[in-house]
Design an enzyme around this catalytic site. Structure first.
Site, PDB file in Angstrom:
ATOM      1  N   CYS A 139      -7.145   0.049  19.469  1.00 55.04           N
ATOM      2  CA  CYS A 139      -6.461  -1.118  20.738  1.00 55.04           C
ATOM      3  C   CYS A 139      -5.056  -0.310  20.373  1.00 55.04           C
ATOM      4  O   CYS A 139      -4.025  -1.503  19.977  1.00 55.04           O
ATOM      5  CB  CYS A 139      -7.123  -1.985  20.315  1.00 55.04           C
ATOM      6  SG  CYS A 139      -7.048  -2.862  22.286  1.00 55.04           S
ATOM      7  N   CYS A 167      16.884  11.809  -6.946  1.00 54.41           N
ATOM      8  CA  CYS A 167      17.993  11.111  -6.650  1.00 54.41           C
ATOM      9  C   CYS A 167      18.414  10.945  -5.002  1.00 54.41           C
ATOM     10  O   CYS A 167      18.492  12.137  -4.251  1.00 54.41           O
ATOM     11  CB  CYS A 167      19.093  10.548  -6.746  1.00 54.41           C
ATOM     12  SG  CYS A 167      20.747   9.712  -6.209  1.00 54.41           S
TER      13      CYS A 167
END
Length: 316
Positions: A139, A167
């Protein structure tokens, strides 16, 4: 190693800004890459409001095309998945894979849906109502979307890719230099808590991986080119580590936003395995990407130097 390098920075930031200030800084940084919103759009998209039923332009609307996020332009829904639920808001029984993130409301009563690319509020999702065979109803507020007709001429637009390979400083460093790349953000993905901090991720209790979200111009590069680069700037055979950085946050993974990206990643992994590499890289659908703290962004540009656990190695 990286945590030791950041102790002083983290301490300084903690002394000069409160936690809420840090969040605002993140939002301000991200907003530079979003479309400007009207006050009415901001009320729904940012502040999670709801437009009045039967007032949105896409409620009783069934042209052939694609619905994209009003804020960032990411594709969300196909017109073929739209149906009339009689509820007063656009209804869809499926989303484009990886485009929508589901989050339980604080009261535990409903499930919010947001754009996976930028976090824009879309509406709520409801299950087992019997409207269609898929038993799902997204919705959605019309004001959260923009419709792109199938007949519209194809225009060069921004696309995104998400990679995790140790990293995020090092992956970001190499991706930023790739032709056609518009922007690279370091962040966290694939965890089970909301709005994680670097300290949360380092605790190894949240499940998050350090990752980068790469925005690129499809008219100047493509996903496969960037994915090939990803596999050549880190060691995809290492498990839960990259060089001296050890832990699940440093795992190797490709987070795809659609089936084409998934197939490309799997194809490249197959090519590497044929060459004798024991690839440990995971291939998973993209979940919500949380942008890391400001002091993690553009690390090597700001600090100088080169990555300590990444280097380019030709593998293809």
């Amino acid at each position: 190693m990286k945590r030791l390098m950041n102790v002083l920075l983290i301490t300084m930031i903690a002394l000069t800004s409160c936690a809420q200030g840090g969040k605002n800084m993140k939002t301000d940084k991200e907003s530079r890459y979003y479309r400007p919103l009207t006050k009415a759009e901001e009320r729904v998209i940012v502040h999670k409001g709801t437009e009045a039923p039967f007032t949105g332009e896409y409620d009783d609307f069934y042209e052939d095309g694609v619905y994209v996020c009003k804020r960032c332009g990411a594709e969300l829904y196909r017109s073929s998945d739209k149906f009339d639920a009689g509820c007063g808001w656009p209804a869809f029984d499926d989303e484009i894979p990886g485009a929508v993130t589901r989050t339980t409301d604080p009261d535990g009563m409903r499930t919010e849906i947001t754009c996976s690319n930028c976090g824009a509020h879309l509406g709520h999702v409801f299950l087992n109502e019997g409207f269609t065979d898929k038993n799902t109803r997204h919705c959605v507020n019309s004001i959260s979307m923009e419709f792109i007709p199938a007949s519209a001429p194809k225009k060069a637009k921004q696309d995104t890719a998400i990679f995790a390979g140790g990293c995020f400083w090092g992956v970001e460093y190499y991706m930023e230099q790739a032709p056609g790349v518009l922007n690279v953000e370091s962040g966290y993905i694939d965890g089970h808590t909301d709005d994680p901090s670097y300290e949360d991720v380092c605790s190894h209790t949240t499940g998050y991986a350090e990752a980068v979200r790469v925005a690129f111009d499809p008219s100047k590069t493509d996903y496969e080119t960037l994915a090939r680069l990803f596999f050549e700037i880190h060691d995809p055979t290492q498990v839960d580590r990259q060089g001296p950085d050890i832990g699940d946050q440093y795992r190797s993974a490709v987070f795809y936003k659609n089936e084409d990206q998934k197939k490309t990643a799997e194809k490249l992994i197959s090519l590497l395995e044929q060459k004798g590499y024991n690839v440990a890289t995971e291939v998973k659908p993209a979940s919500k990407f949380w942008t890391a703290e400001e002091y993690h962004q553009n690390h090597y540009v700001r600090k100088g130097g080169t990555p300590y656990c990444h280097k380019y190695t030709k593998r293809f």
